[in-house]
Design an enzyme around this catalytic site. Structure first.
Site, PDB file in Angstrom:
ATOM      1  N   HIS A  67      -0.800   1.529   5.017  1.00 45.22           N
ATOM      2  CA  HIS A  67      -2.179   2.149   5.012  1.00 45.22           C
ATOM      3  C   HIS A  67      -1.940   3.592   5.729  1.00 45.22           C
ATOM      4  O   HIS A  67      -1.630   3.687   7.141  1.00 45.22           O
ATOM      5  CB  HIS A  67      -3.479   1.606   5.716  1.00 45.22           C
ATOM      6  CG  HIS A  67      -4.744   2.092   4.766  1.00 45.22           C
ATOM      7  ND1 HIS A  67      -5.135   3.213   5.106  1.00 45.22           N
ATOM      8  CD2 HIS A  67      -5.175   1.477   4.014  1.00 45.22           C
ATOM      9  CE1 HIS A  67      -6.420   3.335   4.344  1.00 45.22           C
ATOM     10  NE2 HIS A  67      -6.375   2.335   3.692  1.00 45.22           N
TER      11      HIS A  67
ATOM     12  N   GLU B   1      -0.075  -8.075   6.664  1.00 45.20           N
ATOM     13  CA  GLU B   1       0.213  -6.792   6.495  1.00 45.20           C
ATOM     14  C   GLU B   1      -0.601  -6.040   7.643  1.00 45.20           C
ATOM     15  O   GLU B   1      -1.720  -6.035   7.654  1.00 45.20           O
ATOM     16  CB  GLU B   1      -0.339  -6.212   5.104  1.00 45.20           C
ATOM     17  CG  GLU B   1      -0.113  -4.823   4.751  1.00 45.20           C
ATOM     18  CD  GLU B   1      -0.491  -4.362   3.676  1.00 45.20           C
ATOM     19  OE1 GLU B   1      -0.464  -4.768   2.689  1.00 45.20           O
ATOM     20  OE2 GLU B   1      -0.933  -3.019   3.677  1.00 45.20           O
TER      21      GLU B   1
ATOM     22  N   THR C 206      -9.846   1.101   2.090  1.00 47.09           N
ATOM     23  CA  THR C 206     -10.039   0.043   2.883  1.00 47.09           C
ATOM     24  C   THR C 206     -10.257   0.407   4.405  1.00 47.09           C
ATOM     25  O   THR C 206      -9.268   1.175   4.857  1.00 47.09           O
ATOM     26  CB  THR C 206      -8.791  -0.884   2.729  1.00 47.09           C
ATOM     27  OG1 THR C 206      -8.786  -1.114   1.423  1.00 47.09           O
ATOM     28  CG2 THR C 206      -9.004  -2.259   3.606  1.00 47.09           C
TER      29      THR C 206
ATOM     30  N   ASN D 273       1.527   1.314  -4.143  1.00 51.03           N
ATOM     31  CA  ASN D 273       0.066   1.045  -4.591  1.00 51.03           C
ATOM     32  C   ASN D 273      -0.107   2.363  -5.588  1.00 51.03           C
ATOM     33  O   ASN D 273      -0.121   3.497  -5.423  1.00 51.03           O
ATOM     34  CB  ASN D 273      -0.933   1.146  -3.268  1.00 51.03           C
ATOM     35  CG  ASN D 273      -2.137   0.999  -3.717  1.00 51.03           C
ATOM     36  OD1 ASN D 273      -2.656   1.309  -4.670  1.00 51.03           O
ATOM     37  ND2 ASN D 273      -2.879   0.071  -2.804  1.00 51.03           N
TER      38      ASN D 273
ATOM     39  N   HIS E 284      -5.040  -2.805  -6.134  1.00 51.97           N
ATOM     40  CA  HIS E 284      -6.470  -3.534  -5.674  1.00 51.97           C
ATOM     41  C   HIS E 284      -7.576  -3.782  -6.781  1.00 51.97           C
ATOM     42  O   HIS E 284      -7.878  -2.258  -7.210  1.00 51.97           O
ATOM     43  CB  HIS E 284      -6.849  -2.450  -4.434  1.00 51.97           C
ATOM     44  CG  HIS E 284      -8.112  -2.921  -3.701  1.00 51.97           C
ATOM     45  ND1 HIS E 284      -8.643  -2.444  -2.630  1.00 51.97           N
ATOM     46  CD2 HIS E 284      -8.699  -4.250  -3.880  1.00 51.97           C
ATOM     47  CE1 HIS E 284      -9.707  -3.185  -2.168  1.00 51.97           C
ATOM     48  NE2 HIS E 284      -9.763  -4.161  -2.757  1.00 51.97           N
TER      49      HIS E 284
ATOM     50  N   HIS F 283      -4.019   5.099  -7.031  1.00 50.47           N
ATOM     51  CA  HIS F 283      -4.525   6.429  -7.146  1.00 50.47           C
ATOM     52  C   HIS F 283      -4.384   7.012  -8.445  1.00 50.47           C
ATOM     53  O   HIS F 283      -4.981   8.028  -8.966  1.00 50.47           O
ATOM     54  CB  HIS F 283      -3.573   6.999  -6.020  1.00 50.47           C
ATOM     55  CG  HIS F 283      -3.885   6.499  -4.566  1.00 50.47           C
ATOM     56  ND1 HIS F 283      -4.999   6.573  -3.956  1.00 50.47           N
ATOM     57  CD2 HIS F 283      -3.180   5.639  -4.002  1.00 50.47           C
ATOM     58  CE1 HIS F 283      -4.827   5.776  -2.736  1.00 50.47           C
ATOM     59  NE2 HIS F 283      -3.648   5.285  -2.862  1.00 50.47           N
TER      60      HIS F 283
ATOM     61  N   ARG G 282     -13.517   0.755  -9.370  1.00 48.74           N
ATOM     62  CA  ARG G 282     -13.729   2.256  -9.335  1.00 48.74           C
ATOM     63  C   ARG G 282     -12.225   2.708  -9.716  1.00 48.74           C
ATOM     64  O   ARG G 282     -12.089   3.907 -10.183  1.00 48.74           O
ATOM     65  CB  ARG G 282     -13.947   2.696  -8.006  1.00 48.74           C
ATOM     66  CG  ARG G 282     -12.887   2.623  -6.979  1.00 48.74           C
ATOM     67  CD  ARG G 282     -13.439   3.155  -5.637  1.00 48.74           C
ATOM     68  NE  ARG G 282     -14.318   2.524  -4.887  1.00 48.74           N
ATOM     69  CZ  ARG G 282     -14.422   2.568  -3.580  1.00 48.74           C
ATOM     70  NH1 ARG G 282     -13.515   3.399  -2.859  1.00 48.74           N
ATOM     71  NH2 ARG G 282     -15.269   2.052  -2.994  1.00 48.74           N
TER      72      ARG G 282
ATOM     73  N   GLU H 173      -4.179  -6.708  -4.492  1.00 48.83           N
ATOM     74  CA  GLU H 173      -4.952  -6.555  -3.222  1.00 48.83           C
ATOM     75  C   GLU H 173      -6.292  -6.996  -3.474  1.00 48.83           C
ATOM     76  O   GLU H 173      -6.725  -6.451  -4.529  1.00 48.83           O
ATOM     77  CB  GLU H 173      -4.780  -5.215  -2.771  1.00 48.83           C
ATOM     78  CG  GLU H 173      -5.037  -4.849  -1.128  1.00 48.83           C
ATOM     79  CD  GLU H 173      -4.859  -3.456  -1.055  1.00 48.83           C
ATOM     80  OE1 GLU H 173      -3.754  -2.938  -1.454  1.00 48.83           O
ATOM     81  OE2 GLU H 173      -5.997  -3.059  -0.512  1.00 48.83           O
TER      82      GLU H 173
ATOM     83  N   ARG I  71     -10.706  -3.743  -7.354  1.00 49.19           N
ATOM     84  CA  ARG I  71     -12.183  -3.710  -6.338  1.00 49.19           C
ATOM     85  C   ARG I  71     -13.352  -4.166  -7.393  1.00 49.19           C
ATOM     86  O   ARG I  71     -13.341  -4.315  -8.481  1.00 49.19           O
ATOM     87  CB  ARG I  71     -12.418  -2.270  -5.941  1.00 49.19           C
ATOM     88  CG  ARG I  71     -11.544  -1.715  -5.170  1.00 49.19           C
ATOM     89  CD  ARG I  71     -11.844  -0.272  -4.657  1.00 49.19           C
ATOM     90  NE  ARG I  71     -12.810  -0.663  -3.619  1.00 49.19           N
ATOM     91  CZ  ARG I  71     -12.709  -0.518  -2.279  1.00 49.19           C
ATOM     92  NH1 ARG I  71     -11.506  -0.148  -1.665  1.00 49.19           N
ATOM     93  NH2 ARG I  71     -13.571  -0.477  -1.399  1.00 49.19           N
TER      94      ARG I  71
HETATM   95  N1  PXP Z   1      -2.364  -1.487   2.300  1.00 52.93           N
HETATM   96  C1  PXP Z   1      -3.629  -1.788   2.078  1.00 52.93           C
HETATM   97  C2  PXP Z   1      -4.217  -3.448   2.306  1.00 52.93           C
HETATM   98  C3  PXP Z   1      -4.482  -0.787   1.532  1.00 52.93           C
HETATM   99  O1  PXP Z   1      -5.824  -1.206   1.138  1.00 52.93           O
HETATM  100  C4  PXP Z   1      -3.923   0.329   1.096  1.00 52.93           C
HETATM  101  C5  PXP Z   1      -4.894   1.280   0.342  1.00 52.93           C
HETATM  102  O2  PXP Z   1      -5.160   1.090  -0.897  1.00 52.93           O
HETATM  103  C6  PXP Z   1      -2.469   0.568   1.224  1.00 52.93           C
HETATM  104  C7  PXP Z   1      -1.871  -0.154   1.804  1.00 52.93           C
HETATM  105  C8  PXP Z   1      -1.875   1.797   1.076  1.00 52.93           C
HETATM  106  O3  PXP Z   1      -2.468   2.805   1.782  1.00 52.93           O
HETATM  107  P1  PXP Z   1      -2.105   4.446   1.480  1.00 52.93           P
HETATM  108  O4  PXP Z   1      -2.650   4.486   0.002  1.00 52.93           O
HETATM  109  O5  PXP Z   1      -2.891   5.061   2.450  1.00 52.93           O
HETATM  110  O6  PXP Z   1      -0.740   4.574   1.269  1.00 52.93           O
END
Ligand code: PXP
Length: 398
Positions: free
Chosen positions: A346, A306, A256, A162, A198, A165, A204, A225, A200
């Site tokens: 997550h 997931e 999330t 992901n 994602h 960030h 953001r 996402e 959103r």
């Molecule tokens: N899966 C989902 C559905 C998420 O919302 C996120 C966070 O954006 C992640 C995985 C990845 O989580 P993390 O950034 O904590 O590794």
């Protein structure tokens, strides 16, 4: 009631994992229709199995597997207990390793066969009784091993990264760097199997421009996402990601916060899935490890779930973590049994990912924050490779 399986001890120095062995034995018992029984498994070395072989079978040499049905010499009144003892299976992993080399099998294949063989002995099969019995046992072994193969979908757990960030850092300055599009390319070159973003409602971090560019540049798989929101659904249908993951979305949340509550909005989710299916876009649902939510995800037509690993990652105390882990493991098994494909994510990081990666029904992990955070210090390429090495380590155990 379920079957109680005790793994007493594992021989040191071999890539064995209690969780995986338990899963394998429980699947076998389920395939054999065995319920409400208890079974013990001891994985040892040649020295101990030689001692047992000499003591109980007058053979002073190592062997691969010994089975001791509990009914041999047991007090018959114990059979009235609600949970029946099946007996003990003892395996020498040292012999298993030698045989694996001899028969050109992996240690995993050899150990699986030995467990199947030992279990069938406990269930009354005996290849030494007659030729017919030998054939019957061999056929049953082959059928069970084939069934075991059905459970695991992919040889290696995949890693999707992901890159939200990266966009968060960019948005903090409102300029064009760092670019999640460049980050995605580095992740792919380092071995990631997919990129997750994602989009959103409040934009953001990931912007529309990122989604469209990533669709053009990603070589592996783009997982978008998103909340089940009209505007974003329209964008998804336009962009055609390789997969969408439906998540709950609240404006005030930092990230999330939980799985999607499918149960309370089945109609709405089913409609989104219908639209995606018509556009050939598979749908994953971000779900808590809750059997009712998984059933609802299946009912509305999701292809993947997931599993939300956040609670497992955040909980304090080893017992609590074990409990959360157990829930995830059971949820993964239940979802796979239903025919759902299973991913997880997550909160996963370099300390807590290995046990999750070792759950063999989970085909892909979705990890963001920990990798991007580590990349600040060691670079993105290395951060991805380090996570992949941990996942491979988990994959290579049995
Ligand atoms: N899966 C989902 C559905 C998420 O919302 C996120 C966070 O954006 C992640 C995985 C990845 O989580 P993390 O950034 O904590 O590794």
């Amino acid at each position: 009631m379920s079957t109680d399986l005790t793994i007493h001890r594992l021989a040191d120095g071999y890539p064995l994992n209690k969780t995986k062995l338990k899963t394998l034995a429980n699947r076998l018992l389920a395939e054999c229709g065995v319920q409400d029984h208890s079974l013990s498994l001891l994985i040892t070395g040649d020295e101990e199995i030689t001692r047992l072989n000499a003591q109980y079978r007058d053979k002073n040499q190592p062997t691969n597997v010994l089975s001791f049905p509990f009914s041999d010499g047991a007090d018959p009144s114990l059979a009235l207990l609600p949970v029946h003892e099946l007996g003990d299976i003892i395996i020498s992993v040292e012999t298993a390793q030698r045989e694996a080399i001899e028969y050109k099998q992996t240690l995993h294949e050899r150990m699986s066969w030995l467990i199947v063989h030992g279990l069938l002995h406990l269930l009354g099969y005996d290849h030494e009784r007659s030729e017919n019995d030998e054939k019957e046992m061999l056929d049953k072994e082959n059928a069970l091993l084939q069934k075991l193969n059905r459970y695991r979908r992919t040889a290696m757990t995949k890693l999707a990264i992901n890159v939200d960030h990266v966009a968060t850092i960019r948005q903090a300055r409102g300029i064009s760097e760092p670019d999640p599009v460049s980050a995605a390319a580095i992740c792919e070159l380092a071995g990631a199997s997919g990129i997750v973003i994602h989009l959103r409602e409040d934009r953001r971090h990931i912007q529309d421009r990122d989604v469209f560019l990533l669709r053009q540049t990603i070589k592996t798989k783009l997982n978008l996402e998103m909340g089940a929101n009209k505007e974003i659904v329209k964008i998804a249908l336009n962009v055609k990601p390789d997969l969408i993951t439906l998540v709950p979305e609240k404006r005030q949340e930092l990230t999330t916060e939980g799985g999607l509550d499918v149960l309370s909005q089945k109609k709405k989710i089913a409609k989104v899935i219908e639209k995606m299916t018509a556009a050939s876009i598979p749908v994953s649902i971000f779900a808590d490890p809750d059997p009712d939510q998984l059933t609802a995800a299946y009912d509305v037509g999701a292809t993947f779930v997931e599993l939300h690993t956040g609670k497992y990652c955040d909980v304090i105390g080893e017992n609590n973590r074990q409990h959360e882990f157990q829930l995830l493991q059971e949820a993964a098994e239940a979802a796979a049994q239903m025919g759902l494909r299973v991913c997880a994510g997550h909160g996963l990081n370099y300390q807590n990912t290995v046990p999750i990666a070792a759950i063999d029904t989970i085909e892909e992990l979705s990890i963001g924050h920990a990798i991007i955070a580590r990349a600040v210090f060691v670079g993105l390429d290395q951060a991805v490779r380090e996570m992949l090495a941990l996942i491979r380590q988990a994959d290579s155990t049995m």
